[in-house]
Write an enzyme that holds these catalytic residues in place. Structure first.
Site, mmCIF file in Angstrom:
data_model
loop_
_atom_site.group_PDB
_atom_site.id
_atom_site.type_symbol
_atom_site.label_atom_id
_atom_site.label_comp_id
_atom_site.label_asym_id
_atom_site.label_seq_id
_atom_site.Cartn_x
_atom_site.Cartn_y
_atom_site.Cartn_z
ATOM 1 N N PHE A 29 0.866 -1.177 0.000
ATOM 2 C CA PHE A 29 0.000 0.000 0.000
ATOM 3 C C PHE A 29 0.899 1.222 0.000
ATOM 4 O O PHE A 29 1.562 1.526 0.988
ATOM 5 C CB PHE A 29 -0.935 0.047 1.204
ATOM 6 N N ASP A 84 9.645 2.804 1.542
ATOM 7 C CA ASP A 84 8.459 3.584 1.897
ATOM 8 C C ASP A 84 8.293 3.510 3.406
ATOM 9 O O ASP A 84 7.747 2.541 3.936
ATOM 10 C CB ASP A 84 7.234 3.027 1.168
ATOM 11 N N LYS A 114 3.261 11.459 6.744
ATOM 12 C CA LYS A 114 2.446 11.284 7.947
ATOM 13 C C LYS A 114 3.039 11.997 9.161
ATOM 14 O O LYS A 114 2.825 13.192 9.337
ATOM 15 C CB LYS A 114 2.187 9.801 8.198
#
Length: 407
Positions: free
Chosen positions: A148, A233, A262
């Site tokens: 994801f 990531d 984030k």
């Protein structure tokens, strides 16, 4: 937390208004949050909840962390945006500090995590053509099943999740999917046209899936041997979440590019970045990539304050210690409504026995008990509490889970 007075509009009416006018791209739990502080939030009726999701790790430092709020407030009174058409007085200090934290030379600032991933893809292709000598248009990137990396059409094109992918094609070519955790399959997929390997050191959306020991080292070795970029990531796993600054550190591995987001914005605004050395990020030239808001002074001020919180390593140590505590509290639930747990620092995937309900049903039961978690892939709930949570709060939350599993 200060008391929150119930507002005139009840939760049900606010939810109805949202459902009527906001596109239905999410299925939120039925709670309307009005205030937050530390590890706790309060809804519009004044009910308090322990937040074990942390906005998918965007709130690693908790709600309204004083140092982050102070940095944002001070900058709001000075300057918020110039665009990159001009220099601003905050970006250089932020980039210098973030590069130092990652042990790299350069930072390419963006806003969202998906933008960081898209940027990493562009950088990898440019590097392949301009440095490695891959024929134009032939660059390939190896990715992992269960990944994801975001919601753009390019990114969902190499997802194997039907809900993310189906109905959104046609998709961009140039990606090859291999099983996650299978180093041999990954190495076999690399060829002379491979620009990069793009993986999550721990797969978050998949349910906090932790690869086998040695996998990240094998990925690093395969990339080095074949002159291929290793792109990590770390948008969810990085910045203290797993007990180290970056999840790659769990195996002593350094990728060529870190993708960050984030928590980099401190839960205040979207901030993301690609971090790497000059020989890789230096392939991007003026006019080839950009963002109106990327690197804005408000984002840089907050991002610098985030880096300052991580410099000492204290929060990373706290996440590691409390993660052991969380694991010890969760393990007794195995066989009693829980079929498996996976824990890395203060990040846990908990697989729910179908006999006691779905992940969503257990999340709703926990909501009723004052605990916020989120389900994924049917039977899994994810726990990612703020790194400032206390051990006693973890104990209380796991006890609520035990009771929720009883029905």
């Amino acid at each position: 937390m200060t008391d929150v007075r119930p507002q005139t509009t009840p939760s049900a009416d606010l939810i109805a208004a949202e459902e009527a006018h906001v596109a239905h791209n999410y299925h939120p739990l039925p709670v309307v949050v009005a205030e937050g502080e530390g590890s706790w939030v309060t809804d519009v009726e004044g009910r308090r909840y322990l937040d074990l999701l942390s906005a998918y790790s965007a709130l690693n430092f908790g709600h309204r962390h004083p140092a982050l709020v102070a940095a944002a407030t001070e900058q709001l009174g000075r300057l918020t945006l110039t665009s990159r058409a001009f220099h601003n007085d905050r970006l250089g200090a932020f980039a210098d500090a973030l590069a130092a934290l990652a042990g790299k030379d350069m930072v390419l600032p963006m806003n969202t995590g998906a933008e960081a991933v898209e940027t990493g893809i562009k950088v990898a292709r440019a590097w392949a053509y301009r440095v490695k000598g891959v024929p134009d248009g032939a660059a390939k990137i190896v990715v992992a099943a269960g990944n994801f990396h975001g919601r753009t059409t390019t990114i969902v094109g190499f997802s194997d999740d039907p809900q993310a992918r189906d109905g959104f094609g046609p998709f961009a070519p140039g990606f090859e999917i291999v099983p996650y955790g299978d180093a041999a399959a990954l190495a076999a997929a690399i060829d002379e046209n491979t620009a990069a390997v793009l993986i999550e050191p721990i797969q978050g959306e998949a349910g906090v899936v932790i690869p086998p020991d040695g996998y990240l080292r094998a990925v690093r070795e395969a990339c080095t041997a074949a002159n291929v970029l290793f792109i990590a990531d770390e948008i969810q796993s990085g910045l203290g979440r797993v007990g180290t600054t970056f999840a790659c550190e769990r195996e002593g591995v350094v990728p060529d590019l870190y993708l960050l987001g984030k928590a980099l914005g401190g839960g205040i605004l979207p901030v993301s970045a690609v971090v790497g050395d000059r020989d890789v990020l230096g392939v991007i030239h003026p006019g080839e990539h950009g963002s109106t808001f990327g690197g804005n002074p408000l984002a840089a001020a907050v991002g610098l304050a985030v880096v300052d919180l991580l410099r000492t390593g204290d929060l990373q140590k706290r996440a590691l210690s409390l993660g052991d505590h969380l694991r010890a509290r969760l393990e007794p639930l195995l066989g009693s409504g829980v079929t498996a747990i996976r824990v890395a620092g203060l990040w846990a995937g908990v697989d729910i026995d179908p006999a006691v309900g779905t992940g969503r049903e257990v999340a709703e039961r926990l909501l009723a008990r004052g605990v916020l978690v989120k389900d994924t892939h049917g039977q899994t709930i994810r726990m990612a509490p703020p790194l400032v949570i206390r051990a006693t709060e973890i104990d209380w939350a796991v006890e609520q889970l035990r009771l929720a599993l009883e029905g």
